[in-house]
Design an enzyme around this catalytic site. Structure first.
Site, PDB file in Angstrom:
ATOM      1  N   TYR A  38       0.835  -1.208   0.011  1.00 29.39           N
ATOM      2  CA  TYR A  38      -0.042  -0.202  -0.019  1.00 29.39           C
ATOM      3  C   TYR A  38       0.811   1.272  -0.002  1.00 29.39           C
ATOM      4  O   TYR A  38       0.873   1.887   0.752  1.00 29.39           O
ATOM      5  CB  TYR A  38      -0.877   0.054   1.203  1.00 29.39           C
ATOM      6  N   GLY A  39       1.586   1.326  -1.029  1.00 32.87           N
ATOM      7  CA  GLY A  39       2.669   2.446  -1.233  1.00 32.87           C
ATOM      8  C   GLY A  39       2.211   3.707  -2.059  1.00 32.87           C
ATOM      9  O   GLY A  39       1.715   4.361  -1.501  1.00 32.87           O
ATOM     10  N   ASP A 100       9.404  -3.405  -5.953  1.00 37.58           N
ATOM     11  CA  ASP A 100      10.016  -4.348  -6.519  1.00 37.58           C
ATOM     12  C   ASP A 100      11.282  -5.179  -5.843  1.00 37.58           C
ATOM     13  O   ASP A 100      11.310  -6.321  -5.874  1.00 37.58           O
ATOM     14  CB  ASP A 100      10.620  -3.830  -7.854  1.00 37.58           C
ATOM     15  N   GLN A 103       9.386  -7.152  -3.120  1.00 35.86           N
ATOM     16  CA  GLN A 103       8.932  -8.465  -3.555  1.00 35.86           C
ATOM     17  C   GLN A 103       9.753  -9.759  -3.377  1.00 35.86           C
ATOM     18  O   GLN A 103       9.261 -10.867  -3.204  1.00 35.86           O
ATOM     19  CB  GLN A 103       8.503  -8.418  -5.208  1.00 35.86           C
ATOM     20  N   HIS A 124       4.382  -4.340 -12.791  1.00 35.81           N
ATOM     21  CA  HIS A 124       5.800  -4.338 -13.630  1.00 35.81           C
ATOM     22  C   HIS A 124       6.224  -5.614 -13.889  1.00 35.81           C
ATOM     23  O   HIS A 124       6.127  -6.510 -13.234  1.00 35.81           O
ATOM     24  CB  HIS A 124       6.624  -3.638 -12.560  1.00 35.81           C
ATOM     25  N   GLY A 153       0.897   5.923  -9.214  1.00 29.16           N
ATOM     26  CA  GLY A 153      -0.507   5.421  -8.588  1.00 29.16           C
ATOM     27  C   GLY A 153      -1.166   6.835  -8.077  1.00 29.16           C
ATOM     28  O   GLY A 153      -2.303   6.586  -8.073  1.00 29.16           O
ATOM     29  N   ASP A 208      10.055   0.598 -19.153  1.00 27.73           N
ATOM     30  CA  ASP A 208       9.884   1.291 -18.337  1.00 27.73           C
ATOM     31  C   ASP A 208      10.925   1.703 -17.669  1.00 27.73           C
ATOM     32  O   ASP A 208      11.303   2.982 -17.274  1.00 27.73           O
ATOM     33  CB  ASP A 208       8.856   0.567 -17.318  1.00 27.73           C
TER      34      ASP A 208
HETATM   35  N1  LIG Z   1       5.037   4.230  -7.884  1.00 28.29           N
HETATM   36  C1  LIG Z   1       4.403   4.033  -8.980  1.00 28.29           C
HETATM   37  O1  LIG Z   1       3.500   4.661  -9.257  1.00 28.29           O
HETATM   38  C2  LIG Z   1       4.339   2.989  -9.898  1.00 28.29           C
HETATM   39  C3  LIG Z   1       4.625   1.640  -9.438  1.00 28.29           C
HETATM   40  N2  LIG Z   1       4.677   0.523 -10.370  1.00 28.29           N
HETATM   41  C4  LIG Z   1       4.992  -0.888  -9.963  1.00 28.29           C
HETATM   42  O2  LIG Z   1       4.106  -1.123  -8.860  1.00 28.29           O
HETATM   43  C5  LIG Z   1       4.661  -1.892  -7.875  1.00 28.29           C
HETATM   44  C6  LIG Z   1       4.572  -1.220  -6.563  1.00 28.29           C
HETATM   45  O3  LIG Z   1       5.235   0.237  -6.719  1.00 28.29           O
HETATM   46  P1  LIG Z   1       5.318   1.110  -5.488  1.00 28.29           P
HETATM   47  O4  LIG Z   1       3.561   1.533  -4.870  1.00 28.29           O
HETATM   48  O5  LIG Z   1       5.802   2.397  -5.878  1.00 28.29           O
HETATM   49  O6  LIG Z   1       5.727   0.558  -4.312  1.00 28.29           O
HETATM   50  P2  LIG Z   1       6.580   1.156  -3.100  1.00 28.29           P
HETATM   51  O7  LIG Z   1       7.995   1.325  -3.311  1.00 28.29           O
HETATM   52  O8  LIG Z   1       5.725   2.197  -2.746  1.00 28.29           O
HETATM   53  O9  LIG Z   1       6.255   0.136  -1.876  1.00 28.29           O
HETATM   54  C7  LIG Z   1       5.039  -0.407  -1.687  1.00 28.29           C
HETATM   55  C8  LIG Z   1       4.778  -1.128  -0.436  1.00 28.29           C
HETATM   56  O10 LIG Z   1       5.953  -2.028  -0.153  1.00 28.29           O
HETATM   57  C9  LIG Z   1       6.066  -1.928   1.290  1.00 28.29           C
HETATM   58  N3  LIG Z   1       7.275  -2.620   1.777  1.00 28.29           N
HETATM   59  C10 LIG Z   1       8.655  -1.996   1.373  1.00 28.29           C
HETATM   60  N4  LIG Z   1       9.539  -3.035   1.455  1.00 28.29           N
HETATM   61  C11 LIG Z   1       8.889  -4.050   2.485  1.00 28.29           C
HETATM   62  C12 LIG Z   1       9.145  -5.281   3.006  1.00 28.29           C
HETATM   63  N5  LIG Z   1      10.463  -5.613   2.912  1.00 28.29           N
HETATM   64  N6  LIG Z   1       8.193  -6.117   3.373  1.00 28.29           N
HETATM   65  C13 LIG Z   1       6.974  -5.518   3.067  1.00 28.29           C
HETATM   66  N7  LIG Z   1       6.471  -4.255   2.654  1.00 28.29           N
HETATM   67  C14 LIG Z   1       7.426  -3.758   2.172  1.00 28.29           C
HETATM   68  C15 LIG Z   1       6.010  -0.708   1.373  1.00 28.29           C
HETATM   69  O11 LIG Z   1       5.958  -0.288   2.827  1.00 28.29           O
HETATM   70  C16 LIG Z   1       4.885   0.136   0.485  1.00 28.29           C
HETATM   71  O12 LIG Z   1       3.872  -0.020   1.268  1.00 28.29           O
HETATM   72  C17 LIG Z   1       6.245  -2.224  -8.235  1.00 28.29           C
HETATM   73  O13 LIG Z   1       6.252  -3.336  -8.892  1.00 28.29           O
HETATM   74  C18 LIG Z   1       6.257  -0.800  -9.115  1.00 28.29           C
HETATM   75  O14 LIG Z   1       7.447  -1.092 -10.068  1.00 28.29           O
HETATM   76  C19 LIG Z   1       4.450   0.798 -11.811  1.00 28.29           C
HETATM   77  C20 LIG Z   1       3.994   1.924 -12.052  1.00 28.29           C
HETATM   78  C21 LIG Z   1       3.986   3.085 -11.339  1.00 28.29           C
HETATM   79  C1  LIG Z   2       5.334   6.019 -12.444  1.00 34.95           C
HETATM   80  C2  LIG Z   2       5.890   5.221 -13.279  1.00 34.95           C
HETATM   81  O1  LIG Z   2       5.619   4.866 -14.204  1.00 34.95           O
HETATM   82  C3  LIG Z   2       7.469   4.945 -13.024  1.00 34.95           C
HETATM   83  C4  LIG Z   2       8.342   5.953 -13.294  1.00 34.95           C
HETATM   84  O2  LIG Z   2       7.564   3.979 -14.154  1.00 34.95           O
HETATM   85  C5  LIG Z   2       7.726   4.275 -11.843  1.00 34.95           C
HETATM   86  O3  LIG Z   2       7.169   4.913 -10.572  1.00 34.95           O
HETATM   87  O4  LIG Z   2       8.227   3.054 -11.564  1.00 34.95           O
HETATM   88 MG   LIG Z   3       6.301   3.532 -15.538  1.00 32.34          MG
HETATM   89 MG   LIG Z   4       8.753   2.193 -13.408  1.00 32.41          MG
END
Ligand SMILES: NC(=O)C1=CN([C@@H]2O[C@H](COP(=O)(O)OP(=O)(O)OC[C@H]3O[C@@H](n4cnc5c(N)ncnc54)[C@H](O)[C@@H]3O)[C@@H](O)[C@H]2O)C=CC1
Ligand SMILES: CC(=O)[C@](C)(O)C(=O)O
Ligand SMILES: [Mg+2]
Ligand SMILES: [Mg+2]
Length: 349
Positions: A38-39, A100, A103, A124, A153, A208
């Protein structure tokens, strides 16, 4: 599925017209979507699904900041918010939205709960494509697919609430049930995508990782800094340098590009500017193309994914990132930007 012409190339895309929300709700009516993480993407996707009438639950570490954030967003402990392992047991589609790097650590727990017929969903292609580094190899009897919103997000949620939609790519890695396609498209619609275009896990992550290090985040900061520094070294004030490098782009010109393309933006500038821009853009293209080729090579050979995993698996990864974000924030250019933003009429108290 609509077939559209993209600059002379025909592509199959999915629009809300031929896959309306009602169809997504029908496809997912017997599913429990467990959003793990839930990031940034987690909240956007979970809240949009909930508003779209999808049976979505959130899995998070109890009493963590993001657990509290989920409660603040209206998810109820024991009803729609669970500790990670219980959410994995309850979910029929597991949306793996931890960072990532994270995971990797949680994968054994996730894998244990991927019983036959379930689905593993990513946003991703990272974990699967670089599975020699991540160890993420799903069991053969589950569906594996991705919906990758092409944006933050935070924007996914904001645009959903505005009645708009952020475009997403989708890909199927494994179709164990024969239902992977309808499940992934339904989820793409349910999380609030504008239109969906097809890719595969490798192409999604290669593009990406290139985009975020390139024009979307890395290269744009580099080109801003280069121009700002040159203008300042030639005696231009911070206001003049920042307005000419960033503020005019974000406030005036990029919205015109978004509205109707680059030529439209050019045509709405002076003929002096048009002549100059048309003379110079290829020079910048040719100067940066070698850097983009180097970047893509670094992505394709797994160097970038290794760098990301090595850095973001350390316990103090967030603190380390913040040190460098603080450097950006406290640079003259972005400090000047803070003052410029405060002077926008709409920000005047
Ligand atoms: N940030 C974005 O807007 C985008 C993200 N993505 C993909 O979506 C997925 C999630 O990305 P984000 O939401 O940015 O992730 P994030 O970096 O915000 O982390 C998401 C969650 O993981 C939790 N976390 C981190 N380390 C942990 C651990 N060791 N154990 C349990 N929980 C842990 C964090 O507390 C957070 O709640 C990734 O695969 C990313 O590449 C894809 C498109 C855009
Ligand atoms: C927001 C998005 O699409 C990125 C830059 O690929 C990411 O947050 O990993
Ligand atoms: Mg992207
Ligand atoms: Mg990305």
């Amino acid at each position: 599925m609509a077939k559209l012409n993209f600059g002379g190339v025909e592509e199959n895309v999915v629009t809300r017209e031929e896959f309306p929300l009602s169809k997504a709700q029908e496809v997912l009516k017997n599913e429990t979507i467990a959003v793990i993480g839930y990031g940034v993407q987690g909240p956007g996707q979970a809240l949009n699904q909930r508003d779209n009438g999808i049976n979505v639950i959130v899995g998070q570490r109890k009493n963590s900041k993001t657990w509290d954030k989920a409660i603040a967003d209206g998810f109820v402990p024991g009803e729609t918010l669970f500790e990670i392992e219980e959410a994995l047991q309850r979910g029929t589609i597991i949306c793996y939205l931890l960072s990532d790097a994270a995971q990797i650590e949680l994968w054994p727990t996730v894998k244990k709960n991927l019983t036959p017929g379930k689905a593993l969903y990513f946003s991703h292609g990272f974990g699967i494509t670089f599975n020699e580094q991540t160890g993420i190899v799903p069991p053969a009897d589950v569906d594996v697919f991705l919906v990758a919103p092409k944006g933050s997000g935070t924007s996914l949620r904001r645009m959903f609430l505005q009645g708009r939609g952020l475009n997403s790519s989708y890909a199927i890695y494994q179709d164990a049930t024969g239902k992977a396609k309808e499940r992934v498209i339904a989820l793409g619609i349910a999380v609030g995508s504008g239109y969906l275009f097809e890719t595969d896990f490798k192409k999604e992550v290669f593009s990406d990782l290139t985009g975020e290090r390139g024009t979307l985040m890395g290269a744009i900061q580099g080109i801003f800094a280069a121009q700002y520094d040159v203008l300042r070294s030639k005696g231009h004030s911070p206001s003049e340098a920042f307005n000419e490098t960033v503020e005019e782009l974000t406030q005036s010109l990029m919205p015109l590009v978004a509205e109707n393309g680059m030529d439209w933006m050019y045509a709405n500038c002076s003929t002096t500017a048009q002549r100059g821009a048309l003379d110079w853009w290829k020079k910048f293209r040719d100067a940066t193309a070698p850097v983009f080729n180097e970047l893509y090579e670094s992505v394709a050979t797994g160097q970038e994914s290794k760098r990301s995993i090595d850095s973001n698996s350390k316990t103090d990864y967030r603190e380390k990132l913040e040190v460098e974000l603080k450097e950006l924030r406290e640079s003259e250019m972005w400090q000047a930007g803070k003052t410029v933003r405060s002077l926008r009429p709409e920000n005047q108290k």
